[in-house]
Design a protein around this motif. Structure first.
Motif, PDB file in Angstrom:
ATOM      1  N   UNK A 141      -5.026  -1.831  -3.454  1.00  0.00           N
ATOM      2  CA  UNK A 141      -5.422  -0.440  -3.292  1.00  0.00           C
ATOM      3  C   UNK A 141      -4.351   0.376  -2.605  1.00  0.00           C
ATOM      4  N   UNK A 142      -4.389   1.685  -2.875  1.00  0.00           N
ATOM      5  CA  UNK A 142      -3.542   2.650  -2.177  1.00  0.00           C
ATOM      6  C   UNK A 142      -4.429   3.502  -1.283  1.00  0.00           C
ATOM      7  N   UNK A 164      -3.400  13.426  12.104  1.00  0.00           N
ATOM      8  CA  UNK A 164      -4.655  13.895  12.686  1.00  0.00           C
ATOM      9  C   UNK A 164      -5.888  13.579  11.856  1.00  0.00           C
ATOM     10  N   UNK A 165      -5.715  12.842  10.767  1.00  0.00           N
ATOM     11  CA  UNK A 165      -6.854  12.530   9.906  1.00  0.00           C
ATOM     12  C   UNK A 165      -7.024  11.019   9.782  1.00  0.00           C
ATOM     13  N   UNK A 166      -8.203  10.625   9.351  1.00  0.00           N
ATOM     14  CA  UNK A 166      -8.458   9.207   9.135  1.00  0.00           C
ATOM     15  C   UNK A 166      -7.835   8.755   7.816  1.00  0.00           C
ATOM     16  N   UNK A 167      -7.554   7.463   7.755  1.00  0.00           N
ATOM     17  CA  UNK A 167      -7.033   6.912   6.518  1.00  0.00           C
ATOM     18  C   UNK A 167      -8.094   7.011   5.429  1.00  0.00           C
ATOM     19  N   UNK A 168      -7.680   7.388   4.215  1.00  0.00           N
ATOM     20  CA  UNK A 168      -8.625   7.549   3.127  1.00  0.00           C
ATOM     21  C   UNK A 168      -8.170   6.791   1.882  1.00  0.00           C
ATOM     22  N   UNK A 169      -9.137   6.392   1.099  1.00  0.00           N
ATOM     23  CA  UNK A 169      -8.882   5.691  -0.151  1.00  0.00           C
ATOM     24  C   UNK A 169      -8.278   6.653  -1.171  1.00  0.00           C
ATOM     25  N   UNK A 170      -7.291   6.157  -1.921  1.00  0.00           N
ATOM     26  CA  UNK A 170      -6.660   6.953  -2.976  1.00  0.00           C
ATOM     27  C   UNK A 170      -6.951   6.345  -4.352  1.00  0.00           C
TER      28      UNK A 170
END
Length: 123
Positions: free
Chosen positions: A35-36, A42-48
């Protein structure tokens, strides 16, 4: 333990394109996904996006559908993320990660994170 190394980030103008690569170390696993993810300041890590290695099935976040394409090269143990029509809000550090895929195509937790590669989109 699988090791992942990302490459290909950089600076691009809005509307431009960039390609990222995620090279995986040799392993013997057969049912897994790569996954990427991305994390902006300043933001949370998110799924791409993610790809199921066994059959190449792709999965995308709504925010990138139609603009990003994930693919794999079995021979090179490498996953690619082609990013088109980039927007300033795509600016982030992009990471790839590994997850086992279980019964019913259920993805386990992603781990074995790479070091990340910076993508900056200027307006």
């Amino acid at each position: 333990q699988v090791q992942l190394v990302e490459s290909g980030g950089g600076l691009v103008s809005a509307g431009g394109s960039l390609g990222l690569s995620c090279a995986a170390s040799e392993h013997t696993f057969s049912s897994y996904a790569i996954g990427w993810f991305r994390q902006a300041p300043g933001k949370e890590r998110e799924f791409v996006a993610a790809i199921k290695w066994s059959d190449g099935s792709p999965y995308y976040a709504d925010s990138v559908k139609g603009r990003f394409t994930i693919s794999r090269d079995n021979a090179k143990n490498t996953v690619y993320l082609q990013m088109n029509s980039l927007k300033p809000e795509d600016t982030a550090v992009y990471y790839c990660a590994f997850a086992f895929v279980g019964v019913g195509d259920h993805f386990g937790d992603f781990g074995s994170w790479g070091q990340g590669t910076q993508v900056t989109v200027s307006s």
